[in-house]
Motif scaffolding. Structure first.
Motif, PDB file in Angstrom:
ATOM      1  N   GLU A   1       0.800  -1.224   0.000  1.00 22.76           N
ATOM      2  CA  GLU A   1       0.000   0.000   0.000  1.00 22.76           C
ATOM      3  C   GLU A   1       0.835   1.278   0.000  1.00 22.76           C
ATOM      4  O   GLU A   1       0.293   2.369   0.134  1.00 22.76           O
ATOM      5  N   ASP A   2       2.163   1.157  -0.148  1.00 21.36           N
ATOM      6  CA  ASP A   2       3.012   2.345  -0.287  1.00 21.36           C
ATOM      7  C   ASP A   2       2.865   2.950  -1.673  1.00 21.36           C
ATOM      8  O   ASP A   2       2.403   2.298  -2.623  1.00 21.36           O
ATOM      9  N   GLU A   3       3.257   4.218  -1.800  1.00 17.76           N
ATOM     10  CA  GLU A   3       3.371   4.819  -3.112  1.00 17.76           C
ATOM     11  C   GLU A   3       4.478   4.093  -3.893  1.00 17.76           C
ATOM     12  O   GLU A   3       5.478   3.665  -3.304  1.00 17.76           O
ATOM     13  N   PRO A   4       4.327   3.965  -5.209  1.00 22.51           N
ATOM     14  CA  PRO A   4       5.297   3.164  -5.963  1.00 22.51           C
ATOM     15  C   PRO A   4       6.601   3.909  -6.233  1.00 22.51           C
ATOM     16  O   PRO A   4       6.650   5.137  -6.262  1.00 22.51           O
ATOM     17  N   ASN A   5       7.659   3.130  -6.416  1.00 27.13           N
ATOM     18  CA  ASN A   5       8.927   3.609  -6.939  1.00 27.13           C
ATOM     19  C   ASN A   5       8.953   3.333  -8.441  1.00 27.13           C
ATOM     20  O   ASN A   5       8.112   2.589  -8.967  1.00 27.13           O
ATOM     21  N   GLU A   6       9.929   3.912  -9.128  1.00 22.66           N
ATOM     22  CA  GLU A   6       9.996   3.695 -10.578  1.00 22.66           C
ATOM     23  C   GLU A   6      11.451   3.721 -11.046  1.00 22.66           C
ATOM     24  O   GLU A   6      12.238   4.567 -10.615  1.00 22.66           O
TER      25      GLU A   6
ATOM     26  N   HIS B   1      17.986  -5.282  -5.009  1.00 20.25           N
ATOM     27  CA  HIS B   1      19.176  -4.431  -5.013  1.00 20.25           C
ATOM     28  C   HIS B   1      18.829  -2.944  -4.925  1.00 20.25           C
ATOM     29  O   HIS B   1      19.681  -2.095  -5.168  1.00 20.25           O
ATOM     30  N   HIS B   2      17.605  -2.616  -4.569  1.00 24.89           N
ATOM     31  CA  HIS B   2      17.161  -1.216  -4.565  1.00 24.89           C
ATOM     32  C   HIS B   2      17.916  -0.363  -3.562  1.00 24.89           C
ATOM     33  O   HIS B   2      17.974   0.861  -3.694  1.00 24.89           O
ATOM     34  N   ASP B   3      18.517  -0.979  -2.555  1.00 30.76           N
ATOM     35  CA  ASP B   3      19.224  -0.226  -1.518  1.00 30.76           C
ATOM     36  C   ASP B   3      20.715  -0.097  -1.808  1.00 30.76           C
ATOM     37  O   ASP B   3      21.460   0.492  -1.023  1.00 30.76           O
ATOM     38  N   ARG B   4      21.189  -0.645  -2.942  1.00 32.47           N
ATOM     39  CA  ARG B   4      22.609  -0.576  -3.326  1.00 32.47           C
ATOM     40  C   ARG B   4      22.697  -0.193  -4.800  1.00 32.47           C
ATOM     41  O   ARG B   4      22.727  -1.076  -5.664  1.00 32.47           O
TER      42      ARG B   4
ATOM     43  N   ARG C   1      26.578  -7.164 -26.241  1.00 34.03           N
ATOM     44  CA  ARG C   1      25.192  -7.405 -26.625  1.00 34.03           C
ATOM     45  C   ARG C   1      24.323  -6.153 -26.531  1.00 34.03           C
ATOM     46  O   ARG C   1      23.358  -5.994 -27.281  1.00 34.03           O
ATOM     47  N   LEU C   2      24.653  -5.278 -25.599  1.00 37.23           N
ATOM     48  CA  LEU C   2      23.848  -4.067 -25.444  1.00 37.23           C
ATOM     49  C   LEU C   2      24.599  -3.036 -24.639  1.00 37.23           C
ATOM     50  O   LEU C   2      25.552  -3.351 -23.919  1.00 37.23           O
ATOM     51  N   ASP C   3      24.180  -1.777 -24.771  1.00 38.37           N
ATOM     52  CA  ASP C   3      24.592  -0.673 -23.908  1.00 38.37           C
ATOM     53  C   ASP C   3      23.371  -0.210 -23.128  1.00 38.37           C
ATOM     54  O   ASP C   3      22.252  -0.194 -23.661  1.00 38.37           O
ATOM     55  N   ILE C   4      23.582   0.152 -21.882  1.00 40.47           N
ATOM     56  CA  ILE C   4      22.542   0.831 -21.111  1.00 40.47           C
ATOM     57  C   ILE C   4      22.942   2.297 -21.073  1.00 40.47           C
ATOM     58  O   ILE C   4      23.897   2.672 -20.404  1.00 40.47           O
ATOM     59  N   THR C   5      22.259   3.117 -21.832  1.00 34.60           N
ATOM     60  CA  THR C   5      22.703   4.494 -22.062  1.00 34.60           C
ATOM     61  C   THR C   5      22.093   5.499 -21.087  1.00 34.60           C
ATOM     62  O   THR C   5      22.539   6.641 -21.034  1.00 34.60           O
ATOM     63  N   MET C   6      21.080   5.081 -20.329  1.00 35.49           N
ATOM     64  CA  MET C   6      20.461   5.994 -19.375  1.00 35.49           C
ATOM     65  C   MET C   6      19.728   5.208 -18.308  1.00 35.49           C
ATOM     66  O   MET C   6      19.188   4.131 -18.605  1.00 35.49           O
ATOM     67  N   ILE C   7      19.728   5.711 -17.094  1.00 35.78           N
ATOM     68  CA  ILE C   7      18.922   5.120 -16.026  1.00 35.78           C
ATOM     69  C   ILE C   7      18.384   6.244 -15.157  1.00 35.78           C
ATOM     70  O   ILE C   7      19.062   7.247 -14.922  1.00 35.78           O
ATOM     71  N   ARG C   8      17.154   6.065 -14.703  1.00 42.70           N
ATOM     72  CA  ARG C   8      16.526   7.033 -13.811  1.00 42.70           C
ATOM     73  C   ARG C   8      15.771   6.273 -12.735  1.00 42.70           C
ATOM     74  O   ARG C   8      14.937   5.405 -13.039  1.00 42.70           O
ATOM     75  N   MET C   9      16.059   6.579 -11.472  1.00 41.48           N
ATOM     76  CA  MET C   9      15.402   5.933 -10.350  1.00 41.48           C
ATOM     77  C   MET C   9      14.745   6.998  -9.480  1.00 41.48           C
ATOM     78  O   MET C   9      15.386   7.999  -9.146  1.00 41.48           O
ATOM     79  N   ASN C  10      13.489   6.794  -9.117  1.00 36.80           N
ATOM     80  CA  ASN C  10      12.826   7.732  -8.213  1.00 36.80           C
ATOM     81  C   ASN C  10      11.715   7.034  -7.451  1.00 36.80           C
ATOM     82  O   ASN C  10      11.295   5.935  -7.812  1.00 36.80           O
ATOM     83  N   GLY C  11      11.256   7.686  -6.394  1.00 29.54           N
ATOM     84  CA  GLY C  11      10.200   7.112  -5.572  1.00 29.54           C
ATOM     85  C   GLY C  11      10.508   7.274  -4.101  1.00 29.54           C
ATOM     86  O   GLY C  11      11.609   7.706  -3.723  1.00 29.54           O
ATOM     87  N   PRO C  12       9.569   6.934  -3.231  1.00 31.83           N
ATOM     88  CA  PRO C  12       9.744   7.164  -1.790  1.00 31.83           C
ATOM     89  C   PRO C  12      10.943   6.433  -1.192  1.00 31.83           C
ATOM     90  O   PRO C  12      11.626   6.963  -0.323  1.00 31.83           O
ATOM     91  N   GLN C  13      11.223   5.195  -1.637  1.00 29.09           N
ATOM     92  CA  GLN C  13      12.373   4.463  -1.110  1.00 29.09           C
ATOM     93  C   GLN C  13      13.643   4.693  -1.924  1.00 29.09           C
ATOM     94  O   GLN C  13      14.716   4.194  -1.565  1.00 29.09           O
TER      95      GLN C  13
END
Length: 471
Positions: A135-140, A173-176, A192-204
């Motif tokens: 029931e927490d607000e979601p992270n993304e 792994h959300h805490d590291r 095989r691939l590049d990860i060119t961008m990452i964005r993490m947000n949310g209450p935790q």
């Protein structure tokens, strides 16, 4: 503590057996590869509430498009709308109706895999919106990937693996953050691939510095370069560079000096004289490499130090690029991989002389000729900033460098073809200012450094105690 790398199947099974995680999968473009991994692992009924693949564009528009969302199907905006729509529907239908405590999630991806002609750019946006507590607000978490394999089935397999990695990382792994990043490449080779961008947000995830994550993508070898716009926001390179004219100036910018400002202004003035110049479609970048320029030595990489330099450059209204490129031809080849219009690289005359040193290209079968074929594509020109000769005190331009005869022929051709141009309208009093000299004075408490940098830069260095500054 060393992180244990689990197989893709075991990650999916672990989530399937966790009775608290329950969600939906929405996948466009690459098939339903992520949800398939969970079905194949066994026990998927404990994890999957729904899977959907709105492959038809009209269906996709009906489900996920509104007037505020981009009409591009493979875009961050479309992914965000997919995550919002699917998560809200999931919670609206099942909130309070599950017998067991439940942490809901919505996984989505929108991907362009390679076509049968093999002439498209293979890339995609992948994301997960998830609860860590009931029931927490979601992270993304949202990432952008570039797919390098030249086969559709191989790309689909890669998508399945990275999707499982992402969902697993969100819960385990959300805490590291750095472990989170590294785990995205579990069971995948870097080619095989590049990860060119990452964005993490949310209450935790509010503690996460997304700009620091971006630099770590380059440091970890997960992508070649990352970009910050002039406001300090991390941008996906393909979106930022699409059909743009690009001016790139490489330097350490530790710190940026009056000489650096003069280089940017004088080189941009040349670019503006192009007959089809358009301010709206022209971007200038200050590019910082993780490596010493044209050196085999790797800098002691301090991510926070890089961000301090990004902050200073953003404060001067500059876009910034942080890359893992050592050689200039690799930098040009990187830009050439995007749909840009014109490219201009700014270089000092002393560095230009080093660029023509054949010893830097012994790893290439074609040697210098191969490197220079990549360094000077049709849309590329090099702007050369002069320097003061230490012995004579005279100003050195591009015509004053000393080259071996075999390299001199190639050099004269590039000059006559106007691929190499001198920057002429400069402020000569700034030619004797160098970033290492300013840095040394800062660390030696020699206050004369303050006169060598813009006022904003000096005040920022002193107030934030940057580059070893002490009162």
């Amino acid at each position: 503590m060393e992180r244990q790398v689990l197989s893709t199947g075991l990650k999916a099974l672990t989530l399937n057996l966790d009775q608290s995680t329950y969600g939906v999968f929405a996948e466009i473009g690459g098939g339903q590869e992520v949800s398939r991994a969970f079905f194949q692992a066994g026990g998927a009924s404990g994890t999957i509430a729904k899977t959907i693949s709105a492959y038809d564009k009209q269906y996709s528009d009906v489900l996920y498009s509104n007037q505020q969302v981009s009409k591009r199907y493979v875009s961050c905006q479309r992914l965000e709308e997919m995550l919002r729509c699917e998560y809200d529907q999931l919670v609206g239908v099942l909130q309070g109706k599950r017998e067991k405590p439940t942490r809901f999630f919505a996984f989505a991806d929108t991907v362009s895999t390679i076509n049968y002609r093999k002439d498209n750019i293979s890339h995609g946006w992948i994301g997960c919106r998830f609860q860590l507590k009931q029931e927490d607000e979601p992270n993304e978490v949202i990432i952008h990937v570039e797919l390098h394999e030249r086969d559709n089935l191989l790309q689909q397999n890669t998508l399945g693996i990275v999707g499982v990695n992402l969902i697993y990382a969100c819960y385990f792994h959300h805490d590291r953050p750095n472990s989170f990043l590294q785990s995205l490449m579990d069971n995948l080779s870097p080619d095989r691939l590049d990860i060119t961008m990452i964005r993490m947000n949310g209450p935790q995830l509010a503690y996460v510095d997304n700009r620091l994550l971006a630099v770590q993508l380059v440091k970890n070898g997960m992508t070649s370069a990352i970009m910050f716009d002039r406001y300090g926001m991390v941008q996906e390179p393909a979106d930022m560079l699409y059909k743009k004219n690009v001016l790139a100036f490489r330097g350490s910018f530790r710190p940026i000096t009056y000489a650096g400002i003069d280089i940017l202004k004088s080189s941009y003035a040349i670019f503006k004289r192009d007959e089809d110049y358009d301010k709206k479609t022209t971007l200038s970048f200050c590019e910082i490499t993780l490596h010493n320029l044209l050196s085999q030595e790797v800098d002691n990489i301090d991510e926070r130090d890089f961000l301090d330099r990004v902050d200073l450059l953003n404060g001067m209204g500059q876009n910034v690029m942080v890359s893992g490129f050592r050689e200039f031809y690799k930098l040009v080849a990187y830009f050439s991989g995007f749909r840009i219009n014109k490219l201009r690289i700014v270089i000092g005359v002393d560095t230009l002389e080093k660029v023509f040193d054949k010893t830097y290209y012994t790893n290439l079968k074609g040697g210098m000729l191969e490197a220079f074929g990549k360094l000077f594509p049709d849309n590329m020109k090099m702007y050369v900033y002069p320097a003061i000769d230490e012995e004579s005190g005279k100003i050195r331009h591009s015509g004053d460098i000393n080259l071996p005869e075999d390299s001199a022929y190639l050099y004269r051709h590039l000059i006559s073809a106007r691929k190499i141009l001198d920057i002429e309208d400069i402020n000569e009093k700034h030619l004797s200012i160098f970033s290492p000299m300013v840095l040394e004075r800062i660390q030696n408490k020699d206050s004369s450094w303050e006169k060598l940098v813009p006022v904003y830069v000096a005040e920022s260095i002193k107030s934030k105690k940057l580059f070893g500054y002490t009162d």
